[in-house]
Design a protein around this motif. Structure first.
Motif, PDB file in Angstrom:
ATOM      1  N   ASP A 107      12.669 -35.275  30.594  1.00 17.93           N
ATOM      2  CA  ASP A 107      13.949 -34.906  31.206  1.00 17.93           C
ATOM      3  C   ASP A 107      13.643 -34.036  32.424  1.00 17.93           C
ATOM      4  O   ASP A 107      13.540 -32.808  32.307  1.00 17.93           O
ATOM      5  N   VAL A 108      13.468 -34.671  33.562  1.00 18.85           N
ATOM      6  CA  VAL A 108      13.074 -33.969  34.776  1.00 18.85           C
ATOM      7  C   VAL A 108      14.094 -32.907  35.152  1.00 18.85           C
ATOM      8  O   VAL A 108      13.747 -31.775  35.518  1.00 18.85           O
ATOM      9  N   ASP A 109      15.374 -33.229  35.047  1.00 21.46           N
ATOM     10  CA  ASP A 109      16.413 -32.272  35.425  1.00 21.46           C
ATOM     11  C   ASP A 109      16.377 -31.034  34.533  1.00 21.46           C
ATOM     12  O   ASP A 109      16.461 -29.903  35.027  1.00 21.46           O
ATOM     13  N   ALA A 110      16.248 -31.226  33.226  1.00 19.25           N
ATOM     14  CA  ALA A 110      16.194 -30.092  32.305  1.00 19.25           C
ATOM     15  C   ALA A 110      14.951 -29.242  32.541  1.00 19.25           C
ATOM     16  O   ALA A 110      14.990 -28.006  32.434  1.00 19.25           O
ATOM     17  N   ALA A 111      13.834 -29.881  32.879  1.00 23.52           N
ATOM     18  CA  ALA A 111      12.615 -29.131  33.157  1.00 23.52           C
ATOM     19  C   ALA A 111      12.758 -28.293  34.427  1.00 23.52           C
ATOM     20  O   ALA A 111      12.310 -27.139  34.478  1.00 23.52           O
ATOM     21  N   PHE A 112      13.397 -28.852  35.458  1.00 20.78           N
ATOM     22  CA  PHE A 112      13.657 -28.076  36.673  1.00 20.78           C
ATOM     23  C   PHE A 112      14.604 -26.909  36.376  1.00 20.78           C
ATOM     24  O   PHE A 112      14.439 -25.809  36.918  1.00 20.78           O
ATOM     25  N   ALA A 113      15.589 -27.130  35.523  1.00 18.60           N
ATOM     26  CA  ALA A 113      16.502 -26.049  35.149  1.00 18.60           C
ATOM     27  C   ALA A 113      15.752 -24.917  34.457  1.00 18.60           C
ATOM     28  O   ALA A 113      15.997 -23.730  34.711  1.00 18.60           O
ATOM     29  N   THR A 114      14.815 -25.277  33.564  1.00 14.70           N
ATOM     30  CA  THR A 114      14.008 -24.263  32.885  1.00 14.70           C
ATOM     31  C   THR A 114      13.164 -23.492  33.889  1.00 14.70           C
ATOM     32  O   THR A 114      13.048 -22.258  33.814  1.00 14.70           O
TER      33      THR A 114
END
Length: 325
Positions: A107-114
């Motif tokens: 989940d690229v988006d969730a990883a960037f959010a983290t």
């Protein structure tokens, strides 16, 4: 020079999904108060260390490593001593550091959010000096684990094309071949100030943390910020020993997921017995020699060629990584 509100994204341009990486990075930067990211590509000659060091020197407030464990390790090396935190967007096969820090996978988006909105956590950084079959010395760092023997043969034997298609499952065939070979290496090693230990082992593993793919826990006492290395030898020979080893791996995984049960087992004094035929030791440094010729070597799940001797040490809480809240 960039302002501290700027984030640098280090990525491999030949990997698929680069457009999504750029899109999610820009979107998350705007949503979490960062200015537009600066994107820096890795190269064959420099898989991330130089890019990360340059970004940190330019004043950015965060460097995000997008890629597999090799890219993450290289970026971490470039950030040593800078104080700049590292974010991780795992897009590789193993993604071992992300698994051990509970950073979102697939989940690229969730990883960037983290990376952009998470908290900063100090973790240990391993350093290794090793000698290859030609007598040349090499220096590197590791975040998860390194080893020689069967684990390194497994890494070297995995098909790259298959890994790209099915991920970590590609290692199953390589593991089967390594098991059937039945080869044990002769090693002489020391951990901390302990005595020299001779071992005929399927693998000699040095871990900073202990979780593998599919939630398996290989090294149950490894903690990523305790200032210690955990050394594992696996002295299996024959089908019965392999069954016991599989049982130990299952026990480690179950006990990790159920803390109350882990405390009960430790209280009964059975934790060591359940780990047989695995042997563990801990220390801030270790040194090893392969006695029967060069053996395969891996660092954080990446093929590192062959090794005849190596020394590993830990830098306590030397790297800041962005993790979930």
């Amino acid at each position: 020079m960039f302002p501290a509100s700027r984030v640098a994204v280090v990525y491999n341009p030949v990997k698929p999904g680069t457009d999504a990486i750029r899109r999610h990075a820009v979107d998350r930067a705007h949503r979490h108060g960062w200015t537009d990211p600066v994107f820096i590509e890795t190269t064959i000659d420099d898989p991330g260390a130089g890019q990360a060091a340059e970004a940190a020197a330019s004043g950015v407030g965060l460097v995000i490593a997008c890629g597999g464990d090799g890219t993450v390790r290289s970026v971490a090396r470039g950030l040593i001593g800078t104080g700049v935190p590292m974010g991780v967007v795992p897009t590789g096969t193993g993604n071992l550091l992300a698994r051990n820090l509970d950073i979102p996978l697939d989940d690229v988006d969730a990883a960037f959010a983290t990376a952009m909105a998470g908290r900063s956590r100090l973790i240990d950084l391993g350093e290794v000096l090793f000698t290859d079959a030609d007598g040349a010395e090499h220096e590197d760092v590791f975040l998860v684990m390194l080893g020689t023997g069967m684990d390194a043969e497994l890494v070297a034997g995995a098909d790259d094309a298959l890994k790209a298609k099915v991920g970590w499952i590609a290692y199953v065939g390589s593991f089967t071949r390594a098991v059937l070979r039945g080869h044990r290496i002769k090693t002489l090693f020391t951990v901390g100030s302990g005595p020299k230990t001779y071992s005929r082992t399927r693998t000699l593993l040095v871990a900073n943390c202990g979780r593998l793919q599919a939630g398996m826990v290989l090294v149950p006492d490894a903690v990523i910020d305790d200032g210690k290395l955990d050394v594992l030898t696996l002295g299996v020979k024959g089908p019965v020993a392999w069954i016991r080893a599989a049982g130990a791996l299952t026990a480690h995984t179950v006990l990790h997921r159920v803390p109350a049960l882990r405390k009960l087992v430790a209280g009964l004094g059975r934790a060591r017995r359940m780990s047989e035929p695995m042997e563990f030791s801990q220390g801030a440094r270790m040194a090893a020699t392969v006695l029967d010729g060069p053996a395969a070597f891996q660092i954080d799940g990446e093929d590192a060629g062959t090794v005849t001797a190596f020394e590993a040490s830990i830098k306590h809480r030397a790297l800041t990584v962005r993790v979930g809240l």
